[in-house]
Design a protein around this motif. Sequence first.
Motif, PDB file in Angstrom:
ATOM      1  N   GLN A 192       0.800  19.922 -14.651  1.00 36.98           N
ATOM      2  CA  GLN A 192       0.391  19.962 -16.304  1.00 36.98           C
ATOM      3  C   GLN A 192      -0.944  20.836 -16.478  1.00 36.98           C
ATOM      4  N   ARG A 193      -1.781  20.808 -15.383  1.00 40.15           N
ATOM      5  CA  ARG A 193      -3.235  21.539 -15.397  1.00 40.15           C
ATOM      6  C   ARG A 193      -2.702  22.910 -15.409  1.00 40.15           C
ATOM      7  N   LYS A 194      -1.789  23.340 -14.589  1.00 39.33           N
ATOM      8  CA  LYS A 194      -1.454  24.671 -14.311  1.00 39.33           C
ATOM      9  C   LYS A 194      -0.501  25.236 -15.625  1.00 39.33           C
ATOM     10  N   LYS A 195       0.167  24.323 -16.168  1.00 41.27           N
ATOM     11  CA  LYS A 195       0.876  24.890 -17.313  1.00 41.27           C
ATOM     12  C   LYS A 195       0.223  25.230 -18.427  1.00 41.27           C
ATOM     13  N   LEU A 196      -0.968  24.194 -18.586  1.00 44.25           N
ATOM     14  CA  LEU A 196      -2.035  24.445 -19.692  1.00 44.25           C
ATOM     15  C   LEU A 196      -2.778  25.694 -19.323  1.00 44.25           C
ATOM     16  N   GLN A 230      -3.796  13.988 -21.688  1.00 47.16           N
ATOM     17  CA  GLN A 230      -2.861  14.849 -21.085  1.00 47.16           C
ATOM     18  C   GLN A 230      -3.885  15.809 -20.245  1.00 47.16           C
ATOM     19  N   VAL A 231      -5.059  15.697 -20.596  1.00 50.46           N
ATOM     20  CA  VAL A 231      -5.954  16.550 -19.646  1.00 50.46           C
ATOM     21  C   VAL A 231      -6.981  15.688 -19.499  1.00 50.46           C
ATOM     22  N   ASP A 232      -7.959  15.834 -18.339  1.00 52.45           N
ATOM     23  CA  ASP A 232      -9.223  15.139 -18.031  1.00 52.45           C
ATOM     24  C   ASP A 232     -10.326  15.868 -18.687  1.00 52.45           C
ATOM     25  N   GLU A 257     -12.717  23.426 -18.509  1.00 52.00           N
ATOM     26  CA  GLU A 257     -12.238  24.638 -17.977  1.00 52.00           C
ATOM     27  C   GLU A 257     -11.684  25.232 -19.143  1.00 52.00           C
ATOM     28  N   LEU A 258     -10.634  24.893 -19.800  1.00 47.75           N
ATOM     29  CA  LEU A 258     -10.026  25.519 -20.757  1.00 47.75           C
ATOM     30  C   LEU A 258     -10.914  26.056 -21.844  1.00 47.75           C
ATOM     31  N   MET A 259     -11.809  25.473 -22.335  1.00 45.29           N
ATOM     32  CA  MET A 259     -12.863  25.940 -23.289  1.00 45.29           C
ATOM     33  C   MET A 259     -13.406  26.951 -22.754  1.00 45.29           C
ATOM     34  N   ASN A 260     -14.125  27.034 -21.522  1.00 49.84           N
ATOM     35  CA  ASN A 260     -14.841  27.987 -20.835  1.00 49.84           C
ATOM     36  C   ASN A 260     -13.795  29.178 -20.778  1.00 49.84           C
ATOM     37  N   LEU A 261     -12.611  29.158 -20.458  1.00 52.83           N
ATOM     38  CA  LEU A 261     -11.630  30.216 -20.143  1.00 52.83           C
ATOM     39  C   LEU A 261     -11.401  31.016 -21.861  1.00 52.83           C
ATOM     40  N   ARG A 299       0.880  -1.124   0.053  1.00 50.11           N
ATOM     41  CA  ARG A 299      -0.023  -0.054  -0.018  1.00 50.11           C
ATOM     42  C   ARG A 299       0.846   1.338  -0.017  1.00 50.11           C
ATOM     43  N   HIS A 300       1.902   1.311   0.850  1.00 49.06           N
ATOM     44  CA  HIS A 300       2.761   2.431   0.812  1.00 49.06           C
ATOM     45  C   HIS A 300       3.430   2.614  -0.569  1.00 49.06           C
ATOM     46  N   LYS A 301       3.879   1.543  -1.413  1.00 48.31           N
ATOM     47  CA  LYS A 301       4.494   1.919  -2.476  1.00 48.31           C
ATOM     48  C   LYS A 301       3.537   2.574  -3.609  1.00 48.31           C
ATOM     49  N   THR A 302       2.341   1.630  -3.561  1.00 43.51           N
ATOM     50  CA  THR A 302       1.359   2.165  -4.578  1.00 43.51           C
ATOM     51  C   THR A 302       0.937   3.442  -4.145  1.00 43.51           C
ATOM     52  N   GLN A 303       0.739   3.983  -2.838  1.00 46.49           N
ATOM     53  CA  GLN A 303       0.246   5.285  -2.586  1.00 46.49           C
ATOM     54  C   GLN A 303       1.067   6.444  -2.851  1.00 46.49           C
ATOM     55  N   THR A 304       2.481   5.946  -2.612  1.00 40.34           N
ATOM     56  CA  THR A 304       3.610   6.971  -3.027  1.00 40.34           C
ATOM     57  C   THR A 304       3.444   7.462  -4.480  1.00 40.34           C
ATOM     58  N   PHE A 305       3.589   6.292  -5.412  1.00 40.82           N
ATOM     59  CA  PHE A 305       3.594   6.380  -6.878  1.00 40.82           C
ATOM     60  C   PHE A 305       2.343   7.181  -7.312  1.00 40.82           C
ATOM     61  N   ALA A 306       1.065   6.894  -6.679  1.00 38.81           N
ATOM     62  CA  ALA A 306      -0.316   7.514  -7.007  1.00 38.81           C
ATOM     63  C   ALA A 306      -0.118   9.156  -6.600  1.00 38.81           C
ATOM     64  N   ASP A 307       0.593   9.465  -5.516  1.00 39.61           N
ATOM     65  CA  ASP A 307       0.646  10.832  -5.106  1.00 39.61           C
ATOM     66  C   ASP A 307       1.602  11.501  -6.154  1.00 39.61           C
ATOM     67  N   GLN A 308       2.687  10.921  -6.742  1.00 36.88           N
ATOM     68  CA  GLN A 308       3.556  11.361  -8.016  1.00 36.88           C
ATOM     69  C   GLN A 308       2.746  11.719  -8.980  1.00 36.88           C
ATOM     70  N   CYS A 309       1.807  10.604  -9.434  1.00 41.71           N
ATOM     71  CA  CYS A 309       0.742  11.048 -10.551  1.00 41.71           C
ATOM     72  C   CYS A 309       0.041  12.230 -10.369  1.00 41.71           C
ATOM     73  N   ARG A 310      -0.610  12.410  -9.368  1.00 41.86           N
ATOM     74  CA  ARG A 310      -1.445  13.446  -9.117  1.00 41.86           C
ATOM     75  C   ARG A 310      -0.778  14.617  -8.971  1.00 41.86           C
ATOM     76  N   THR A 311       0.376  14.742  -8.383  1.00 38.34           N
ATOM     77  CA  THR A 311       1.197  16.153  -8.350  1.00 38.34           C
ATOM     78  C   THR A 311       1.845  16.533  -9.932  1.00 38.34           C
ATOM     79  N   LEU A 312       1.956  15.667 -10.752  1.00 38.32           N
ATOM     80  CA  LEU A 312       2.343  15.881 -12.097  1.00 38.32           C
ATOM     81  C   LEU A 312       1.188  16.386 -12.884  1.00 38.32           C
ATOM     82  N   ILE A 313      -0.068  15.791 -12.597  1.00 37.23           N
ATOM     83  CA  ILE A 313      -1.186  16.069 -13.301  1.00 37.23           C
ATOM     84  C   ILE A 313      -1.527  17.579 -12.984  1.00 37.23           C
ATOM     85  N   GLU A 314      -1.423  18.097 -11.589  1.00 31.10           N
ATOM     86  CA  GLU A 314      -1.776  19.237 -11.287  1.00 31.10           C
ATOM     87  C   GLU A 314      -0.751  20.272 -11.839  1.00 31.10           C
TER      88      GLU A 314
END
Length: 534
Positions: A449-453, A494-496, A502-506, A432-447
């Motif tokens: 990328q969203r800010k960069k977009l 690359q985006v959900d 959100e981008l289209m509305n903007l 659980r610790h290994k999968t949770q750590t990697f999942a946190d990395q994924c969420r951080t990168l997604i966030e």
Amino acid sequence: MIPPLSGRRNWTDKLLKLPYKCLSFIYKPQNIFLLFSGLAGGIILSGLSGCSQKPNSVTLSTGTVGSYYHRLGEQINYSTTTTVGLSVRNIDSQGSQENLQRLLNHQVDFAIAQLDVANEAMRKGKVKAVAILAKEYVHIIVPKNSGINTFDDLQGKRVAVGTPGSGILFTARQLIQADKLKVQEDTSNFDEAFKKLQSRQVDAIIYVGSLGANENLRQIFVKNSNMTLLPIRTALINNLTVLDPSSYESATLPLGTYASRPPIPNRKLPTLSTATVLVTRPDMNRRTVGLVTWSILSTARTYAQFYPEIQSSKAEELMRKELFYIHPAAEAVFDHGDPRTVIIRYWENNNDLQAGVFILVTTSVIGLLLRQWHRQKSKKIMTTTNNRISELKSLLPDHPQQALESIEDLSQENRLTFIEGLVSTEVYEQLRHKTQTFADQCRTLIEQQRKKLVMDTLLLLDEWQASLQTDPEAALQKLKQIKQHYRDMLLSDQVDIEAYVELMNLTLISLMTLAPKSSPVHSDSENKKQNISN
């Protein structure tokens, strides 16, 4: 005698009926170790105990030669010598009180006493019971036509109450005091007291003894039909049994107990009884106490001459009934039998234990194999998880959302594996610790990328605004490129969908606020406006 244990049953049936939950107990090696250690330790201790040196003889304080207690002592000696090879040396005495005092003074190893005499010492922890050997009934003997019809009529009379040191004297005084009588005590022995009763030197005799055990008493009644027995008032019986229930109980002298024609007694007489009990000290050698107890219990039928009820009832129940202060070694014999071979004997007669050990022997190997299999399974799952995370790391830079979904699926698989019991809690926590750590990395990168977009979108909109003022046709093409770029990022994960909306509305908001109210291309066509808004 102790009733035999149940007969041997089929082991196959036992195996089939064994609850499955036993396997969860057997699976733990520490439980197997504790069980076998306890069994082996008990057998070893039993063997050592059996080989230990035991005394050749013990001493027993009983009564005068030929008396009921003395004959009872001889019977105990017969039991011990024939069953366990232990000699009991019979020491004469005046009765229960002297016997008890000798025991307390460490002059003897065992003593026979009335329960009411020994009870006070038992309560104080100075004496422990071994077994009940009989019941003793209170007899009030008077001449017929003496004018004495009840116990209460002894007020002021001359009464033979037993010799000093006897249990009879103790019980007689308890009765007299409870009934608040004043009598003239005579402490002659029974034979002398009866001669005095015949010559009217005493008015009554109080005797306490087992029914029919005193042959001398029986012969007296047969030869002297002018003698009778008195009842004891019910209120007096109740008073003593309530005040001291561990010493006395209500009883009945049966019709014709001592003579049949004329019957003596001539009716059922209410009276009191107390037990004849073999007692010893609490510090007496446990093995010796156990051997004496077993020898009596295993030859219980021979005590029927003193304790008639043994003929028709279970000896182990009658010989311990109502005993509150029983010696631990004696209690162990009543519960488990011969102290010399209790473990072996229990093993030989306990089919369930034999079946249980057979199951443990066979399933302990299975348990160890299962444990090894679980280790291998855990190791395999850990390796699979590490490999899967390594694969997903290569996917992470370009497709973080896909990597996140994959690691969450893997985490769910590991959770189901844990629920099914295929991995231990410790291994599951590592997974659980290994999968949770990697999942946190994924969420951080997604966030990130969203800010960069969002920032990229703002820059594109700035460029679009500048081109809108100078070249509307180029602005229209630029807007189409921006929308297509959004779609491509959505399709490539690359985006959900939420980020895409959100981008289209903007973009649309920027179009509405930044477009000039009067545009050079306004007159070209209303269709172009519609195309820009789309």
